[in-house]
Design an enzyme around this catalytic site. Structure first.
Site, PDB file in Angstrom:
ATOM      1  N   SER A 114       7.946  -4.785   6.701  1.00 29.55           N
ATOM      2  CA  SER A 114       7.609  -5.815   7.695  1.00 29.55           C
ATOM      3  C   SER A 114       8.523  -7.036   7.637  1.00 29.55           C
ATOM      4  O   SER A 114       8.072  -8.173   7.433  1.00 29.55           O
ATOM      5  CB  SER A 114       6.159  -6.234   7.508  1.00 29.55           C
ATOM      6  OG  SER A 114       5.350  -5.093   7.473  1.00 29.55           O
ATOM      7  N   ASP A 145       6.059  -3.483  10.965  1.00 32.70           N
ATOM      8  CA  ASP A 145       4.588  -3.375  11.056  1.00 32.70           C
ATOM      9  C   ASP A 145       4.070  -3.495  12.492  1.00 32.70           C
ATOM     10  O   ASP A 145       3.056  -2.890  12.845  1.00 32.70           O
ATOM     11  CB  ASP A 145       3.886  -4.383  10.130  1.00 32.70           C
ATOM     12  CG  ASP A 145       4.354  -5.813  10.306  1.00 32.70           C
ATOM     13  OD1 ASP A 145       5.301  -6.036  11.090  1.00 32.70           O
ATOM     14  OD2 ASP A 145       3.783  -6.717   9.655  1.00 32.70           O
ATOM     15  N   ARG A 205       0.827  -1.206   0.000  1.00 34.75           N
ATOM     16  CA  ARG A 205       0.000   0.000   0.000  1.00 34.75           C
ATOM     17  C   ARG A 205       0.855   1.246   0.000  1.00 34.75           C
ATOM     18  O   ARG A 205       1.908   1.279   0.627  1.00 34.75           O
ATOM     19  CB  ARG A 205      -0.766   0.067   1.325  1.00 34.75           C
ATOM     20  CG  ARG A 205      -2.106  -0.519   1.326  1.00 34.75           C
ATOM     21  CD  ARG A 205      -2.918   0.053   2.504  1.00 34.75           C
ATOM     22  NE  ARG A 205      -4.191  -0.603   2.520  1.00 34.75           N
ATOM     23  CZ  ARG A 205      -4.372  -1.839   2.974  1.00 34.75           C
ATOM     24  NH1 ARG A 205      -3.362  -2.488   3.508  1.00 34.75           N
ATOM     25  NH2 ARG A 205      -5.552  -2.411   2.912  1.00 34.75           N
TER      26      ARG A 205
END
Ligand code: G6P
Ligand code: G6P
Ligand code: BGC
Ligand code: BGC
Length: 914
Positions: free
Chosen positions: A592, A646, A528
């Protein structure tokens, strides 16, 4: 004259004493019996010695004791003890948990016990027919559990060939044949009703199950009745005759055969040999013949004959009754010892006795039954010590379920048995519980489990069962705590599997953050890019716009340069669409994967995890790589201010709403946790004041072998087929990327073994990745789960039956529940550490959570919360779902970094940026 009589009496007494002394066992004798029994138990379990062992250690294919979920209506047969019974058993589960039974006893005439096999089984079926008429149940095809109290070599729960008859049975053409088949054929011959024979069970196993239904500590079954035998829960890894190493299986020891290899000849007497020679199975069941109800009376009779022959009893007259085999039943033995009515009983048997005679007879009975109880006690001591050693315990509590007329009726047998066990196995606290309902109830319980397809699958996923247990979760928590410490110390950090990486994030948002930022979010199920505007008019508000971009496999598995070019290209596209290509916005990068950070915007990838495997990135600073890619394009500029994991982004997102949030966890494609640690505990970063967020990277927990005892063959297979074999072993047991695949592997194995889908497997089911974690979530939905199972399996080309769907749902539950419990255990470790750090008796804290598995699975969150609260009792833990992903949090971190940079400060490692 008087002295002559006295002398004669004294001499007679001495002779009697000498005779009985041979039947009295010293504690040394008993210790030896225990030791020899232990040797035979081991020999029976091992492949190389099994065929010559006198204790056969027969596998029962019963993998667990009841857990209260059993339900249904069953028929049970109970053949081989004093009585032959047919029963119907109704079992309810849940809060109305109960068992109701109706039974009828039928006689088996001697000529049938010792006739042909066909006659015997026809007779049994005739009794069933009568019973079904009596109950009005001829037209319902009930599942049947068959208690068959003889040694059977089983190859499955419903297959068992008779090794040899024991006790009073000797029907021809049965030994070596499958008793379930013989019963099926007899039912077919009668052609009147149909039954579904689901399980064949030894009476010891039935008894253990009956008692375990009430007492979960019951893991041993003992019969001291017509025959003598024991079963117990053994570790699969020790049972060499059955494949598989995980979990446990009940083993029917058939200890009655102990001594068939002459190992107890030193304590056998000529009376025992006499009894053996007169029996239906000469040379066999030697231990049984010294300990069980069918033979004790005979031993007594042999001794009485001997004493009479020597003129020490019954005035030297051997009468007809005394010559009659079997006249002395065990119930008389019990009565003689219980009531002071020896003479009356002897009279009943047609034996005329004097007062002295009755004293002697009573003594003989006492000696014989005492020896029997002691021998059983010595055998039992060997069993409990074996179980204790299996479990590596110093001390152990265990329950034995017992049945049998000798145990129930004899006034002293049980006491002597218990005393002997206590003396010979002092490290075990053994409780004996009498089975009130016979072994038919246990057989029905086994049938119930079987009928719902669980034990078959249990055989395969018994390894998973471990984590259904709270102790298991607690143990993992213990592991975890140790690991946490290692990762934080500078000298052990390089070798610690849980890396405990400093993040340079020193506080959660305080409400003063503001600005216009770009966030990149790479590494979860979606890539994203977002624009995050934090404004500050009266109240802090956050506005976000986002776009998802593709990350095709050829890119994430290609070269690192290509991957970062792709990221830069997507960012360019996003800025174009946002019309901000001419601005130089600050970027927060949620990345992440495990990274060693030296400052907020310098972050070296340690290793790829999950689906990523781009070359040339490990060991590199990802900020440099991204900057290079952006510069190469030259069409826009960006300032990468912070890299956050994350988990950290999630903690910060949740911290925005709840100031108490100090832990962030992800249960998504991968799994991980971060939490606020005291700086003074972090050797790797200078300074002692305040706190810093630590990215634990707990996914690597177990990479040093610490989880080997609970990893199953399926976990190993997943690891072998992964992009990073040998790494992230904990993650591979719990996270979304692997759960579906774990279920698929179990389904394939069960289908291959014929336990599911009638053994059919489609190519789709054999394809890696075809069964996804989102399918597990749908199948576990309480209302539509079974329909979903049918749909999902249907799409894989399968045609599952209703039973298949139930079994598949059960497997999904086991796998997802194990995951939740494992996460609960490790999170419990972190929370305990936080609690210690704070030094408060009660921990009040908030855990921020994100990740697709946690969010989409219908039961996961509830199970996780429950177990965590149980594991960390003195705490009020709030679980807060991160609604807006970790990017909001990343923007918060960036805002702080930006402010510090704007003020001309260096935002490096040593800066306190709160
Ligand atoms: C239980 C079972 C029987 C078993 C018996 C042993 O109650 O239901 O099948 O064989 O105990 O006792 P007995 O003394 O009758 O041999
Ligand atoms: C958050 C983050 C992602 C993160 C994900 C984990 O929403 O924004 O960056 O990786 O949760 O969940 P997933 O299930 O997508 O792996
Ligand atoms: C049989 C066992 C049985 C025991 C108790 C023995 O004779 O061999 O299978 O468990 O009797 O009934
Ligand atoms: C990574 C972690 C990450 C987690 C959750 C793991 O594979 O190593 O850094 O936090 O997945 O996305």
């Amino acid at each position: 004259m008087v002295t002559a009589v006295a002398q004669r009496l004294a001499a007679q007494r001495r002779e009697i004493n000498d005779t009985l002394a041979r039947l009295s066992l010293s504690s040394e004798n008993l210790q030896q019996v225990k030791d020899k029994m232990r040797v035979e138990l081991e020999r029976g379990l091992r492949k190389d010695s099994h065929s010559t062992a006198s204790v056969k250690m027969l596998p029962s294919f019963v993998y667990r004791t009841p857990n209260g979920t059993e339900r249904g209506k069953y028929l049970a047969l109970d053949l081989g003890g004093t009585n032959f019974r047919v029963l119907v058993v109704k079992i309810r589960s849940g809060i109305r948990k109960s068992v109701r039974m109706y039974n009828k006893i039928y006689a088996i005439p001697l000529e049938i016990m010792q006739g042909t096999g066909e006659e015997l089984f026809d007779h049994i079926v005739q009794c069933i027919s009568d019973f079904l008429d009596y109950m009005g149940m001829k037209n319902t095809r009930l599942p049947l559990g068959f208690t068959f109290s003889f040694p059977c070599r089983q190859t499955g729960i419903d297959k068992g060939s008779l090794v040899s008859w024991t006790k009073g049975f000797k029907a021809t053409d049965c030994e070596g044949n499958d008793v379930v088949e013989m019963l099926r054929e007899a039912i077919k011959r009668r052609n009147e009703f149909d039954l579904d024979i689901v399980a064949v069970v030894n009476d010891t196993v039935g008894t253990m199950m009956t008692c375990a239904y009430e007492d979960p500590k019951c893991e041993i079954g003992l019969i001291a009745g017509t025959g003598s035998n024991v079963c117990y829960m053994e570790e699969m890894r020790n049972i060499e005759m059955v494949e598989g190493d995980e979990g446990q299986m009940c083993v029917n020891t058939e200890w009655g055969g102990f001594g068939e290899n002459d190992c107890i000849e030193d304590i056998r007497t000529r009376f025992d040999r006499e009894v053996d020679e007169g029996s239906l199975n000469n040379g066999k069941q030697r231990f049984e013949k010294m300990t069980s109800g069918m033979y004790l009376g005979e031993i007594v009779r042999q001794i009485l004959i001997d004493l009479t022959r020597r003129g020490l009893l019954f005035r030297g007259h051997i009468t007809e009754p005394l010559k009659t085999r079997g006249i002395f039943e065990t119930k008389f033995l019990s009565q003689i010892e219980r009531y002071r009515v020896v003479r009356a009983i002897l009279q009943q048997l047609g034996l005329d006795s004097t007062c002295d005679d009755s004293i002697i007879v009573k003594e003989v009975c006492g000696t014989v039954s005492r020896r029997a109880a002691q021998l059983c006690g010595a055998g039992m001591a060997a069993i409990v010590d074996k179980i204790r050693e299996n479990r590596g315990r110093n001390q152990m509590n265990i329950t034995v379920g017992v049945d049998g007329t000798l145990y129930k009726l004899h006034p002293h047998f049980s006491r002597i048995l218990k005393d002997t066990v206590k003396a010979l196995a002092p490290q075990c606290d053994v409780e004996f519980v009498l089975s009130e309902d016979g072994s038919g109830k246990g057989a029905a319980l086994i049938t119930a489990v079987q009928h719902h397809r669980q034990p078959r699958s249990d055989s395969i996923f018994c390894g998973f069962r471990w984590y259904a247990l709270p102790e298991g979760a607690a143990a993992a928590k213990g592991y975890k705590l140790r690991e946490l410490g290692n990762g934080l110390c500078s000298d052990t950090n390089p070798t610690a599997t849980v890396k405990m990486l400093p993040t340079f994030v020193r506080s959660i948002p305080d409400g003063s953050e503001k600005g216009d930022f770009i966030a990149l979010d790479l590494g979860g199920s979606a890539f994203r890019i977002l624009r995050v505007k934090v404004s500050h008019e009266k109240k802090q508000t956050v506005q976000m716009e986002s776009q998802i971009y593709d990350t095709p496999e050829d890119i994430i598995h290609g070269s690192g340069t290509r991957l970062f070019d792709h990221v830069a290209e997507c960012l360019g596209d996003f800025m174009e669409k946002q019309n901000i290509k001419d601005k130089k916005l600050s970027v927060g990068f949620t990345f992440s994967f495990p990274c060693a950070q030296t400052k907020l915007n310098e972050s070296y990838l340690l290793t790829w995890t999950k689906r990523f495997k781009a070359s040339g990135v490990e060991g590199m600073d990802i900020v440099t790589l991204l900057n290079k890619a952006i510069k190469k394009r030259g069409d826009y500029d960006a300032d990468i201010m912070a890299v956050v994991n994350d988990t950290v982004g999630t903690m910060m997102t949740c911290g925005f709403d709840d100031q108490r949030c100090e832990v962030g966890i992800i249960i998504g494609t991968g799994t991980n946790a971060c939490y606020m640690e005291e700086l003074r505990h972090i050797d790797l970063v200078e300074g002692d004041e305040g706190r810093m967020c630590i990215n634990t990277e707990w996914g690597a927990f177990g990479d040093d072998g610490m989880l080997e005892d609970i990893r199953t063959e399926f976990d190993r297979e997943i690891d072998r087929g992964s992009l990073n074999p040998g790494k992230q072993l904990f993650e591979k047991m719990v996270s979304g990327m692997y759960i579906g695949e774990l279920v698929r592997l179990i389904l394939v194995k069960m289908a291959k073994e014929g336990f599911l889908f009638e053994g059919r497997i489609t190519p789709e089911l054999l394809t890696k990745g075809k069964f996804e974690t989102k399918h597990v979530s749908s199948i576990e939905k309480s209302k539509e789960g079974l329909t979903k199972a049918k749909d999902i399996l249907g799409r894989l080309g399968m045609e599952p039956s209703a039973d298949d769907c139930i079994a598949v749902q059960h497997i999904c539950t086991i796998v997802s529940h194990r995951s939740a419990n494992l996460i609960a255990a490790t999170l419990g470790g972190i929370l305990s550490r936080l609690k210690d750090n704070k030094g408060n008796p009660r921990l009040r804290t908030t855990v921020g959570i994100d990740g697709s598995l946690y969010k989409m699975h219908p039961q996961y969150a509830r199970r996780l919360h429950k177990t965590v609260r149980r594991l960390v009792p003195e705490s009020d833990v709030r679980f807060l779902l991160s609604e807006s992903g970790s990017s909001k949090g990343a923007a918060m971190v960036t805002a702080v970094a930006y402010r510090l940079a704007d003020h001309g400060n260096e935002y490096n490692a040593l800066e306190d940026f709160s």
